[in-house]
Enzyme design. Structure first.
Site, PDB file in Angstrom:
ATOM      1  N   ASP A 115     -21.141  -9.335  24.441  1.00  0.00           N
ATOM      2  CA  ASP A 115     -20.283  -8.801  23.373  1.00  0.00           C
ATOM      3  C   ASP A 115     -20.196  -7.283  23.537  1.00  0.00           C
ATOM      4  O   ASP A 115     -20.760  -6.524  22.747  1.00  0.00           O
ATOM      5  CB  ASP A 115     -20.863  -9.176  22.006  1.00  0.00           C
TER       6      ASP A 115
ATOM      7  N   TYR B 249     -25.567  -6.726  25.175  1.00  0.00           N
ATOM      8  CA  TYR B 249     -24.918  -5.912  24.131  1.00  0.00           C
ATOM      9  C   TYR B 249     -25.201  -6.545  22.761  1.00  0.00           C
ATOM     10  O   TYR B 249     -24.305  -6.768  21.954  1.00  0.00           O
ATOM     11  CB  TYR B 249     -23.404  -5.808  24.356  1.00  0.00           C
TER      12      TYR B 249
ATOM     13  N   CYS C  54       0.844  -1.195   0.000  1.00  0.00           N
ATOM     14  CA  CYS C  54       0.000   0.000   0.000  1.00  0.00           C
ATOM     15  C   CYS C  54       0.875   1.239   0.000  1.00  0.00           C
ATOM     16  O   CYS C  54       1.766   1.363   0.850  1.00  0.00           O
ATOM     17  CB  CYS C  54      -0.915   0.012   1.217  1.00  0.00           C
TER      18      CYS C  54
ATOM     19  N   GLN D 252     -20.688  -6.581  12.694  1.00  0.00           N
ATOM     20  CA  GLN D 252     -19.268  -6.883  12.530  1.00  0.00           C
ATOM     21  C   GLN D 252     -18.793  -6.537  11.117  1.00  0.00           C
ATOM     22  O   GLN D 252     -19.465  -6.848  10.126  1.00  0.00           O
ATOM     23  CB  GLN D 252     -19.006  -8.363  12.797  1.00  0.00           C
TER      24      GLN D 252
ATOM     25  N   CYS E  88     -13.652  -7.316  21.421  1.00  0.00           N
ATOM     26  CA  CYS E  88     -12.727  -6.718  20.459  1.00  0.00           C
ATOM     27  C   CYS E  88     -11.561  -6.040  21.179  1.00  0.00           C
ATOM     28  O   CYS E  88     -10.748  -5.373  20.549  1.00  0.00           O
ATOM     29  CB  CYS E  88     -13.457  -5.708  19.567  1.00  0.00           C
TER      30      CYS E  88
ATOM     31  N   GLU F 246     -29.780  -4.238  24.413  1.00  0.00           N
ATOM     32  CA  GLU F 246     -28.936  -3.284  23.681  1.00  0.00           C
ATOM     33  C   GLU F 246     -29.409  -1.865  24.010  1.00  0.00           C
ATOM     34  O   GLU F 246     -30.610  -1.617  24.120  1.00  0.00           O
ATOM     35  CB  GLU F 246     -29.036  -3.547  22.167  1.00  0.00           C
TER      36      GLU F 246
END
Length: 454
Positions: free
Chosen positions: A383, A314, A74, A285, A410, A335
């Site tokens: 999550d 979540y 790149c 995602q 994450c 949520e």
């Protein structure tokens, strides 16, 4: 620091990689962090910044090049803040990310789980289904690209290797339209201008595309009247075009007010065999195919059966819970973002899933409410966002006394912290598995199995 000063040139062997993607070596016991280096590199390092207990450096030349080093494919990878690992082979990237997770669980969490084999990604390019391009003005013209590292300076470049090519084509079309009509780009310094970001989403399986323009004022939307037919003439997969208003001086990209220029503001995709509806504010995602493998492993670790109640904290648009709903008696999703809950309800109905209840609210407060109304889920899936779970969520997750808690994260550092807290609340950290959903970046997901101690 007496030993080193700015512009000193020192020999340095790179022995490790930090969570930020910098190589690290030691000189007279002092840690020196150097970007774009690989373990095994021996370099002549120029010191560029001296702190009280460490330094930052830059590679001036290479005495020995690591066996894992490759040339970046790149042209802006050293400028852009997106990719940190384009200079190393992918197998080494996976080793580094697996090590990130292990170090967090052992150092932060003081935990000793079984580590399942790391799951690398089949497609390390063109995998993202979402992109947010900042727009700025350069020499009187609107330009688009990505922020340089640790700055809000826009690097003009749209052909990102992480995004599908059609995103670049759409962005180029929009920027051409903007410049032809002299629509002002947003200026962060003067707090003036109209167009702030170009935000795109695409169904990885359906191909449907959402175009969202983030502007400072929806009242000035008339300047985009001719853009919609121009986009639809060129890109048949575009199913909705909308404006999002964000007039605030903030780093947050999206505001709360929307205006639909075309379509109903959502796109559809399939994930884990279910049809899903996605709106601009919905969490989904970014790497669909790898996320499907992650969710399949989460379901396997959950050990679900038809008489169970599953709590999905979540839950976003419900993709995780709905992928498991047919394996359990009852699904409850929680949520805090209302449009995501609206999507989850639509998704359940569209897939004929009738055993699901979705609740909008803060995870901790709803977990407490569920506990007080007598809910005792057999399994909890969590999550959370990068900041992890709050104390109230963890407290009531444990109070509901599920047999297993499966955490998808994450951020391995907050996951390790949260699992350590759950350990104090009666849950053992049994298994951890890393999944690379973000090849060439420093980000990595993990899934964790926690079991109630007998």
């Amino acid at each position: 620091m007496e030993d080193l000063k700015k512009n000193d040139i020192i020999p340095l062997e790179i022995t490790d990689i930090t969570n930020e993607g910098n190589g690290v070596g030691r000189y007279n016991g002092i840690a020196v962090f150097v970007p774009s280096t690989a373990v095994g590199d021996v370099i002549e390092c120029r010191i560029v910044k001296v702190k009280s207990s460490f330094c930052y450096g830059r590679a001036e030349s290479y005495t020995v090049r690591s066996d894992t080093r490759i040339e970046s494919d790149c042209p802006v990878s050293k400028l852009c803040g997106g990719c940190s690992f384009r200079h190393i082979i992918y197998e080494e990237e996976c080793r580094i990310k697996d090590n990130f997770i292990r170090e967090s669980f052992e150092r932060i969490g003081k935990l000793s789980p079984e580590y399942l084999p790391f799951s690398g990604c089949k497609d390390i390019d063109l995998y993202r289904n979402k992109a947010q391009y900042p727009v700025a003005e350069t020499e009187g013209k609107a330009v688009c690209g990505f922020y340089a590292k640790r700055s809000h300076r826009v690097v003009e470049f749209t052909r990102c290797r992480l995004q599908p090519k059609i995103f670049s084509d759409i962005v180029d079309k929009i920027i051409s339209y903007v410049n032809t009509r002299h629509i002002p780009a947003y200026d962060e310094v003067r707090l003036s201008g109209l167009l702030r970001h170009i935000y795109l989403r695409r169904g990885a399986n359906s191909g449907e595309i959402m175009v969202c323009l983030v502007v400072t004022s929806i009242k000035k939307a008339g300047v985009f009247d001719d853009l919609v037919p121009a986009l639809l003439d060129s890109f048949s997969d575009i199913k909705t075009v909308l404006l999002n208003e964000n007039p605030r001086n903030t780093n947050v990209i999206l505001g709360e007010k929307m205006k639909y220029l075309y379509g109903d503001g959502s796109i559809k995709d399939t994930m884990c065999g279910n049809t899903v509806s996605i709106s601009p504010l919905s969490f989904y995602q970014v790497n669909t195919h790898q996320a499907e493998l992650l969710y399949a492993m989460a379901a396997e670790l959950a050990g679900l059966s038809e008489n169970m109640t599953l709590l999905d904290l979540y839950c976003g648009t419900g993709t995780i819970g709905l992928s498991m709903a047919r394996q359990v008696k009852k699904l409850i999703g929680v949520e805090i973002i209302q449009p995501a809950i609206d999507n989850a309800v639509v998704n359940a109905k569209a897939n004929g899933i009738e055993n699901a209840e979705f609740i909008c609210g803060d995870a901790g407060k709803i977990a407490k409410l569920l506990y007080e109304r007598g809910e005792r889920p057999d399994v909890i899936i969590a999550d959370p966002a990068r900041r992890g779970c709050d104390g109230e969520s963890l407290e009531y997750m444990a109070k509901m006394s599920p047999d297993r808690i499966v955490m998808i994260s994450c951020n391995h550092t907050t996951a390790a912290r949260d699992c350590a807290i759950l350990g104090e609340l009666g849950y053992s950290c049994d298994k951890v598995m890393g999944f690379d959903l973000f090849p060439r970046t420093t980000h990595v997901e993990c899934v964790v199995l926690m079991s109630k101690e007998k």
